[in-house]
Scaffold this active site. Structure first.
Site, short mmCIF file in Angstrom:
data_model
loop_
_atom_site.label_atom_id
_atom_site.label_comp_id
_atom_site.label_asym_id
_atom_site.label_seq_id
_atom_site.Cartn_x
_atom_site.Cartn_y
_atom_site.Cartn_z
N GLY A 193 0.82 -1.19 0.00
CA GLY A 193 0.00 0.00 0.00
C GLY A 193 0.86 1.24 0.00
O GLY A 193 2.09 1.16 0.00
N GLU A 236 -0.15 1.30 -6.80
CA GLU A 236 0.58 0.45 -5.86
C GLU A 236 0.56 -1.01 -6.32
O GLU A 236 1.55 -1.72 -6.24
CB GLU A 236 -0.06 0.54 -4.46
CG GLU A 236 0.05 1.90 -3.81
CD GLU A 236 1.48 2.21 -3.37
OE1 GLU A 236 2.26 1.26 -3.18
OE2 GLU A 236 1.80 3.41 -3.22
N GLU A 259 11.34 -8.34 -1.27
CA GLU A 259 10.77 -8.46 0.07
C GLU A 259 9.26 -8.72 0.07
O GLU A 259 8.60 -8.59 1.09
CB GLU A 259 11.13 -7.23 0.89
CG GLU A 259 10.27 -6.01 0.69
CD GLU A 259 10.51 -5.31 -0.64
OE1 GLU A 259 9.86 -4.30 -0.88
OE2 GLU A 259 11.33 -5.79 -1.46
#
Lengths: 302, 302
Positions: free
Chosen positions: A74, A90, A143
């Site tokens: 987000g 996003e 990640e």
DNA sequence: AAAATAGTGTCTGTCAGACAGTATATC
DNA sequence: GATATACTGTCTGACAGACACTATTTT
């Protein structure tokens, strides 16, 4: 907005002197629960089809607060974009995928939900097919990881008497990463009260292991709304499928979303008018191959 | 949030130096579509029951922008409250009514939707019974009025071919005030496109007579979601009813929300398990009086 | 042949839609 | 008795749940 709004001189003056910064304002974020159906676990038997799981994309936080915890992807909304556009942006940044199902799924603005200050989170639900989603595979360098979603509900309390009722459910959410064995989990209670002839629903996080902010609550809310929506409007589930799919994989997607097993014969009878058979088949192993189907768009909009 | 989040020294320092005001922030408002079912029009025949209408509360704007136009009640969110609490507060301020159905129904943050600047509107839907709502009657002194809701849909375009589809509907929204004859109206188009195996829905205001901002679009959206929701979950419609009601008035409420006529015998058969007969009757005129029923709360939560 | 998935046929009970019919108040 | 609403009984077809059954491929 396309219609023209004409202003008087007086109004122009009023607006010029209007100072919107005079009031306290929140930061507004868009957080996205990106769901997908993917293969899960080892394929130990060459004959058996791969097991499928509902997967959620989570991101490891690199900074405080909740550093090293996992959060929904987000970001903050910019002045030149609609919140919807923020979510789309996003989503693309995290997955490199465009043109997927995206819908607003709630707002979370409880006081104190973010230690950085007054931040209101708009939650979105995105659905994409596993093939597209897997293109940007989860490596150690990146990640972001796809977690298998597990959700178990336990009834804590159920009382209905006269004109009021109270229901409490405890949901155990578990998010498991296939390769690393990494596991995130949370317990969230759902309080449903019926008083004065109206229902009030409230969620409370009891435990939250490695899940940042109130995101466990948000994830639960999104999963439950998706399930409820899919019960009646089964167009939604198709958004988890690629262009062509087997009826078995479509059924699995329905079962994962609805969290219940379906009888194959009945499922096929019901879904048949929404799909079109193609000339392709899926060769998947030591058994009869299955036909590939595609959406029957015209029936979606009958 | 009830679970405890413990902070390290390092994190404390990070947060202390974090300046949330470094980024542009929007104003966040809560606007509420308050709906109710009330008697409507003259009762010209003493035998006939009063006609019922779905009513929406609108407020006349005293200041710019859109001065003298009518808008949904609403207000800005304060730092010490959840958006949900903002909605509840505004609802009480406008109607003096508490404990009613209230649900978040969407977010509208299109760039340029408010000439005052960057303002994101959270839309809520509130449902209340007409008896409660009518207590604060609409007088000339009070700038809030209940308008009868009329909504007509016209199909503009419908194309489905191969893998894509396009649907365009034009909705004519009309809001009529019973006593003054005052009429607000708008035309809003709904564009549904199906491309790349996903649906995108968009609304556009074509005309807006005396309705402020993009509120015509918001009202349409709320009405359509309520209708869709009520199709499958008929608990919602009960929130428009007082404690005791006749089956006829319940049926009328359903018909107004769903915008279609129902066959009495079938409706009763279906609804019967959700209501309990009371010893009271409604004496309404020159015909057989009808029994009063109340909710069967236990069945709501079976 | 064995194993596994692919896919079909049919019984049954429930329920929504349609509609005809009966009941009971007031004027 | 006229009028209007209140309320009921029952036929029908569609469809969901259950389950037994057949088909086809690879090893």
């Amino acid at each position: 907005m396309s219609f023209v709004y004409t202003m008087s001189e007086e109004e122009r003056e009023y607006l010029d002197s209007y100072d919107i910064t005079a009031f306290d304002r929140p930061s507004v974020a868009a957080d996205i629960a990106i769901l997908s159906v993917m293969d899960h676990g080892e394929r130990n038997n060459f004959r058996k089809l791969p097991r499928k799981a509902l997967k959620l994309l989570m991101i490891k936080r690199a900074t405080y607060p909740y550093k090293d915890c996992w959060a929904l992807p987000g970001g903050f909304c910019r002045p030149d974009e609609d919140v919807y556009e923020t979510a789309k942006r996003e989503l693309y940044e995290e997955t490199n995928v465009e043109n997927v199902y995206l819908s607003h799924a709630g707002i979370f603005g409880e006081v104190g939900r973010d230690p950085r200050g007054w931040i209101i989170s708009n939650t979105f639900l995105a659905l994409m097919d596993g093939e597209k989603a897997a293109l940007r595979a989860d490596t150690d360098a990146w990640e972001a990881k796809w977690f298998s979603v597990g959700l178990v509900c336990r009834e804590i309390k159920k009382e209905a008497s006269g004109d009021s009722a109270e229901l409490v459910n405890e949901y155990e959410l578990s998010l498991e990463h296939d390769l690393s064995g990494l596991c995130l989990s949370a317990k969230v209670r759902e309080y449903k009260e019926y008083r004065d002839y109206h229902e009030v629903v409230r969620y409370e996080i009891m435990e939250s292991e490695n899940i940042a902010f109130d995101h466990a609550k948000i994830i639960l809310h999104v999963l439950l709304s998706l399930r409820k929506n899919a019960e009646t409007d089964f167009k939604t589930v198709f958004d988890l499928m690629p262009e062509m799919f087997t009826l078995n994989s479509l059924q699995k997607a329905f079962e994962l979303v609805l969290d219940k097993e379906l009888l194959t014969a009945n499922f096929r009878r019901k879904i048949m008018e929404y799909v079109i058979e193609t000339d392709f088949v899926a060769e998947t192993g030591g058994h009869r191959p299955s036909k590939l189907f595609k959406r029957n768009v015209e029936r979606f909009y009958k």
